[in-house]
Scaffold this motif. Structure first.
Motif, PDB file in Angstrom:
ATOM      1  N   ALA A  73       0.873  -1.173   0.000  1.00  0.00           N
ATOM      2  CA  ALA A  73       0.000   0.000   0.000  1.00  0.00           C
ATOM      3  C   ALA A  73       0.911   1.224   0.000  1.00  0.00           C
ATOM      4  O   ALA A  73       2.098   1.125   0.331  1.00  0.00           O
ATOM      5  N   TRP A  74       0.370   2.384  -0.362  1.00  0.00           N
ATOM      6  CA  TRP A  74       1.196   3.582  -0.421  1.00  0.00           C
ATOM      7  C   TRP A  74       0.332   4.827  -0.266  1.00  0.00           C
ATOM      8  O   TRP A  74      -0.880   4.797  -0.457  1.00  0.00           O
ATOM      9  N   CYS A  75       0.999   5.911   0.056  1.00  0.00           N
ATOM     10  CA  CYS A  75       0.354   7.222   0.119  1.00  0.00           C
ATOM     11  C   CYS A  75       0.729   7.974  -1.159  1.00  0.00           C
ATOM     12  O   CYS A  75       1.910   8.286  -1.366  1.00  0.00           O
ATOM     13  N   PRO A  76      -0.228   8.270  -2.034  1.00  0.00           N
ATOM     14  CA  PRO A  76       0.098   8.958  -3.280  1.00  0.00           C
ATOM     15  C   PRO A  76       0.687  10.353  -3.068  1.00  0.00           C
ATOM     16  O   PRO A  76       1.520  10.801  -3.847  1.00  0.00           O
ATOM     17  N   THR A  77       0.269  11.021  -1.999  1.00  0.00           N
ATOM     18  CA  THR A  77       0.794  12.360  -1.742  1.00  0.00           C
ATOM     19  C   THR A  77       2.257  12.294  -1.305  1.00  0.00           C
ATOM     20  O   THR A  77       3.073  13.126  -1.716  1.00  0.00           O
ATOM     21  N   CYS A  78       2.607  11.294  -0.486  1.00  0.00           N
ATOM     22  CA  CYS A  78       4.022  11.116  -0.112  1.00  0.00           C
ATOM     23  C   CYS A  78       4.865  10.892  -1.365  1.00  0.00           C
ATOM     24  O   CYS A  78       5.903  11.528  -1.549  1.00  0.00           O
ATOM     25  N   TYR A  79       4.411   9.973  -2.224  1.00  0.00           N
ATOM     26  CA  TYR A  79       5.154   9.699  -3.464  1.00  0.00           C
ATOM     27  C   TYR A  79       5.337  10.967  -4.280  1.00  0.00           C
ATOM     28  O   TYR A  79       6.426  11.247  -4.781  1.00  0.00           O
ATOM     29  N   GLU A  80       4.273  11.742  -4.419  1.00  0.00           N
ATOM     30  CA  GLU A  80       4.338  12.965  -5.221  1.00  0.00           C
ATOM     31  C   GLU A  80       5.300  13.970  -4.600  1.00  0.00           C
ATOM     32  O   GLU A  80       6.141  14.552  -5.291  1.00  0.00           O
ATOM     33  N   GLU A  81       5.207  14.165  -3.290  1.00  0.00           N
ATOM     34  CA  GLU A  81       6.103  15.108  -2.616  1.00  0.00           C
ATOM     35  C   GLU A  81       7.556  14.667  -2.730  1.00  0.00           C
ATOM     36  O   GLU A  81       8.444  15.492  -2.967  1.00  0.00           O
ATOM     37  N   TRP A  82       7.814  13.370  -2.538  1.00  0.00           N
ATOM     38  CA  TRP A  82       9.180  12.870  -2.623  1.00  0.00           C
ATOM     39  C   TRP A  82       9.739  13.069  -4.030  1.00  0.00           C
ATOM     40  O   TRP A  82      10.901  13.403  -4.194  1.00  0.00           O
ATOM     41  N   ARG A  83       8.899  12.848  -5.051  1.00  0.00           N
ATOM     42  CA  ARG A  83       9.372  13.037  -6.426  1.00  0.00           C
ATOM     43  C   ARG A  83       9.681  14.496  -6.695  1.00  0.00           C
ATOM     44  O   ARG A  83      10.735  14.828  -7.238  1.00  0.00           O
TER      45      ARG A  83
END
Length: 198
Positions: free
Chosen positions: A87-97
């Protein structure tokens, strides 16, 4: 580690780890293992212990067991503790990118009981937005971290489904308990639950 060396994590496992583990698995079995059964590598069983010890030896690190439940829950069964697929948090992924930070899957997200990102108070995602498929635990394709392991679509987004007030309160309690378990795990010995239950 695979992505850092420009190979898929599945290729890294097949070429570097499986031979040292003494497993001669045919490629089709390894591919099947990488989809969902590989979640046991995050658990606290023999597989998690062997793989973390091998990776510690190969990387020169001594703290990789903290990336498994082994150090968090001691000898308490990990059965039912972990999700079947990531599972993942899409906002975390976006911020990290956007911030050029490493994209990874925190162990916290793999607990079944954790359903919300503690930072963004939004529900964790379990299916790709594009193909609607579950993610493999170990990617066997050359897609970058944060991409769907099935179709390659980006899994990040600026906003996801927000948790309601009751979910937030429950998840805050769950996270508090997990923090206490993690604090207890920083001792030299993982918790021994037989004594606790006795």
């Amino acid at each position: 580690l695979g992505w850092a060396h420009r190979v898929s994590p599945g290729e890294l496992v097949a070429q570097e780890l499986i031979p040292l583990l003494g497993n001669d698995q045919p490629p089709y079995q390894l591919t099947a293992f990488c989809r969902h059964p590989a979640i046991v590598l995050n658990g606290n069983g023999e597989a998690a212990r062997k793989w973390s010890m091998l990776l510690e030896r190969l990387t020169g690190r001594s703290d990789l067991s903290f990336l498994t439940l082994q150090r968090w829950i001691g000898n308490l069964s990990s059965r039912g503790q972990l999700r079947r697929s990531p599972a993942w948090c899409p906002t975390c992924y976006e911020e990290w990118r956007v911030q050029s930070l490493p994209i990874y899957q925190p162990l916290l997200w793999q607990y079944q009981v954790v359903t919300m990102c503690p930072q963004h108070k939004q529900l964790l995602e379990t299916q790709c937005f594009q193909c609607r498929r579950l993610q493999s635990v170990i990617s066997t394709k050359h897609f970058q971290p944060g991409a769907c392991t099935q179709c390659g679509a980006w899994l990040g987004a600026s906003a996801g489904s927000q948790a309601n007030d009751n979910e937030i309160l429950w998840q805050q309690w769950v996270l508090h308990v997990l923090e206490e378990l993690y604090g207890a795990s920083s001792s030299l010995e993982p918790p021994q639950w037989e004594r606790f239950f006795a």
